[in-house]
Design an enzyme around this catalytic site. Structure first.
Site, PDB file in Angstrom:
ATOM      1  CG  ASP A 106      -6.389  -6.952  -7.248  1.00 28.17           C
ATOM      2  OD1 ASP A 106      -5.312  -7.241  -6.729  1.00 28.17           O
ATOM      3  OD2 ASP A 106      -7.184  -6.143  -6.743  1.00 28.17           O
ATOM      4  NE  ARG A 154      -3.658   2.946  -0.757  1.00 27.98           N
ATOM      5  CZ  ARG A 154      -4.943   2.843  -0.488  1.00 27.98           C
ATOM      6  NH1 ARG A 154      -5.659   3.913  -0.248  1.00 27.98           N
ATOM      7  NH2 ARG A 154      -5.526   1.670  -0.433  1.00 27.98           N
ATOM      8  CB  THR A 169      -2.282  -0.948  -9.205  1.00 27.01           C
ATOM      9  OG1 THR A 169      -3.569  -1.580  -9.163  1.00 27.01           O
ATOM     10  CG2 THR A 169      -1.733  -0.800  -7.790  1.00 27.01           C
ATOM     11  CD  GLU A 173     -11.036  -1.318  -8.392  1.00 25.47           C
ATOM     12  OE1 GLU A 173     -12.222  -1.026  -8.068  1.00 25.47           O
ATOM     13  OE2 GLU A 173     -10.076  -1.168  -7.618  1.00 25.47           O
ATOM     14  CD  GLU A 214      -3.101  -0.973   0.297  1.00 24.55           C
ATOM     15  OE1 GLU A 214      -3.150   0.033  -0.438  1.00 24.55           O
ATOM     16  OE2 GLU A 214      -3.943  -1.892   0.257  1.00 24.55           O
TER      17      GLU A 214
END
Ligand SMILES: *[C@@H]1O[C@H](CO)[C@@H](O)[C@H](O)[C@H]1NC(C)=O
Length: 587
Positions: A314, A184, A574, A487, A180
């Site tokens: 994913d 980010r 992503t 998404e 994460e």
């Protein structure tokens, strides 16, 4: 096609009785000559007309209220093969819709800045922020927002945020999530650095400092990263909740960020760590390119676990072709891995719903067969909203990193490209269905597809929200939430860019309007909702960082010109941070 004219019709049906003061009817519905006629009428006739008008106004108001409480069933055109539709207009900015998205962006970011500036998480109902660690903020929200501020031209806000980053220290004595923080915070710093014209050295220095603190996560026997890292002690920490295992998405979604950092600094170490991870994954047996979600960092091998494209799986699949694009197609192994994985998905996971033939993907769950004692992979028709990234991945894969003519000449596609093109478009259509078929027009977190045609008929939808309990005052199941996820609009943006088919803009606009209607808070910000099938909605006191960094960014880009973040020159990580493609000089 979105049909939205129904609400205005009652007023328009009685033009003869409409006096000049007809403010209820939208201006374009007002008959041009009505004013002059009304003024010449007899007093009694005029009173009668006024009365009629009042009744009509009241009826219209009631009708509007009714429409608001009970919206009509979906009128969205889901027919991708509708040749009658005007297709493939040139990709040009849609100023009205883009401005509406920009306004939503300002409404969101300015609320955060006012209530919670610098905090990692934002709670827009209680107007406060919170941090993931008592050690202090890590820039989770603010750094995730930087490039969105630049993209939308909020330069004053950007300057304040950038100055906050300058004072931020990553010397935080607590454990943070490797994946994460990478997607980010590291991704946010790197894209902001790029958009500073690669001039703002402070941003690159911060990125290097953060990456150096993340590197100890890779200190495992196999080289696979541990899920957590203590940023101050520079110490990797295995995931205590999953017996130290790491998920394939956590391990396989660090590459774009670390490789770009190596390219910028000339220091190979970042790239070497994440490339090693890919080598470990590649060395393991896979099921036609499909991999279980868990691996052990000790041995570097897969653990018997679910095969799925949703959580924990994913973005591994998303980053295969993106790694190929990022390094300007110099690493064909990633093209190969992408193609094998897409074939595997088509072969093992793609299903069609029973009555309307919606294409979706299922999960394979390992279960012991009671009769034989053998482990089998059981097909489960569950699709997370997270899986809706896949349409974009399939369509982008077909471009091979080029700008194809819009629309592309599909007769030039080979067999696999044709399959991926079709599958990508169909999966996006299904994701849109999970929005337009709910009472709010917003998709739930997770849907299950009916596997028996009678059920689809009986319940009126091809899919259902699991574990919903009967009875009026039940807590909604966790699957029924919408937490402002990106998404589907991500896939709509990519699909529009590569096909030029205006239906993707129509769908995106429809979804945006549902967010406006149900998630927007008058006092600032947007909030998650607890049940997409419940009206009026119940909000949760949370605005996720990806609402700013992804959902609104993708909607903004959906209505922009094609030369804003051109997809043959940029690869979005992503978390929707655009990173420029490059030809590697250092490896
Ligand atoms: C990508 O490679 C092509 C062909 O080798 C080259 O012309 C182009 O400049 C490269 N692009 C980047 C961004 O390095």
């Amino acid at each position: 096609m979105v049909k939205r004219k129904d609400a205005a019709q009652p007023a328009a049906k009685s033009p003869a009785t409409t006096p000049p003061t007809a403010k209820v009817a939208p201006p374009q519905q007002r008959p041009p000559a009505a004013g002059g006629v009304a003024e010449q009428q007899q007093p009694s006739k005029f009173r009668f007309a006024t009365l009629l008008f009042r009744i009509a106004s009241l009826a219209f108001a009631l009708y509007t209220l009714y429409k608001r409480m009970y919206p009509p069933p979906s009128t969205v055109d889901l027919d991708l093969d509708n040749k009658a539709r005007i297709r493939h207009a040139p990709i040009e900015r849609d100023p009205l819709r883009q401005d509406a998205v920009l306004e939503a962006f300002k409404h969101s970011y300015r609320a955060y800045e006012k209530d919670a500036f610098g905090s990692d998480d934002y709670h827009p109902i209680s107007h406060r922020g919170s941090n993931m660690s008592p050690a202090g903020p890590v820039g989770y929200f603010l750094i995730d927002s930087l490039d969105s501020l630049l993209l939308t031209g909020l330069t004053d806000e950007y300057r304040r945020a950038r100055d906050w980053v300058e004072k931020l220290s990553f010397d935080l004595d607590d454990k943070f999530h490797t994946f994460e923080i990478t997607i980010r915070v590291l991704g946010g710093l790197l894209s902001a650095y790029h958009y500073s014209g690669e001039n703002d050295q402070m941003l690159l220095d911060k990125a290097v400092d953060l990456a150096d603190r993340l590197l100890p996560a890779f200190e495992t026997p196999s080289g696979l990263p541990m899920s957590f890292v203590n940023l101050a002690q520079r110490q990797g920490i295995p995931d205590p909740d999953n017996r130290g295992m790491t998920s394939v998405a956590e391990a396989g979604t660090l590459q774009l960020e670390f490789k770009y950092l190596s390219h910028l600094t000339g220091n190979r170490v970042y790239r070497d760590k994440v490339e090693k991870v890919m080598e470990v994954i590649r060395a393991q047996p896979s099921k036609d390119g499909l991999v279980p979600i868990f691996m052990t960092p000790d041995t570097g091998s897969f653990v018997l676990s679910d095969i799925r494209l949703g959580s924990r799986g994913d973005s591994y699949y998303e980053y295969l072709s993106k790694q190929y694009f990022q390094t300007n197609r110099t690493e064909p192994v990633y093209r190969q891995m992408h193609q094998v994985a897409m074939r595997g998905i088509a072969q093992h996971l793609v299903k069609k719903s029973t009555t309307r033939g919606l294409v979706y993907t299922s999960e394979l769950l390992p279960r012991r067969n009671a009769a034989t004692g053998q482990i089998e992979l059981v097909d489960t028709p569950k699709q997370d909203h997270l899986v809706c990234f896949l349409g974009a991945t399939l369509l982008l894969g077909v471009t091979d990193g080029n700008t194809l003519p819009v629309p592309p000449d599909e007769s030039q596609f080979d067999e696999h490209e044709t399959d991926d093109w079709y599958l990508g478009k169909q999966l996006i259509r299904t994701c849109v269905d999970t929005y337009v078929e709910t009472k709010t027009g917003l998709a739930p977190e997770i849907v299950y597809f009916h596997t028996h045609p009678n059920d689809a008929k009986k319940y009126g939808r091809e899919w259902f929200i699991n574990s919903r309990k009967p009875g009026p005052d039940q807590e909604p199941p966790i699957d029924a939430r919408n937490i402002l996820r990106p998404e589907t609009v991500e896939s709509l943006f990519v699909a529009y860019r590569v096909t030029g088919d205006p239906i993707y803009r129509e769908w995106g606009w429809k979804i945006f309007q549902a967010f406006e209607k149900h998630c927007r808070l008058p006092g600032g910000g947007y909030a998650s909702i607890r049940d997409v099938d419940e009206l009026p909605v119940r909000h949760e006191d949370r605005m996720e960082t990806f609402w700013i960094s992804e959902t609104l960014k993708y909607l903004y880009l959906l209505f922009s010109d094609a030369d804003v973040i051109p997809l043959d020159r940029y690869t979005l990580n992503t978390e929707a941070h655009p990173l420029p493609n490059f030809t590697p000089k250092y490896w």
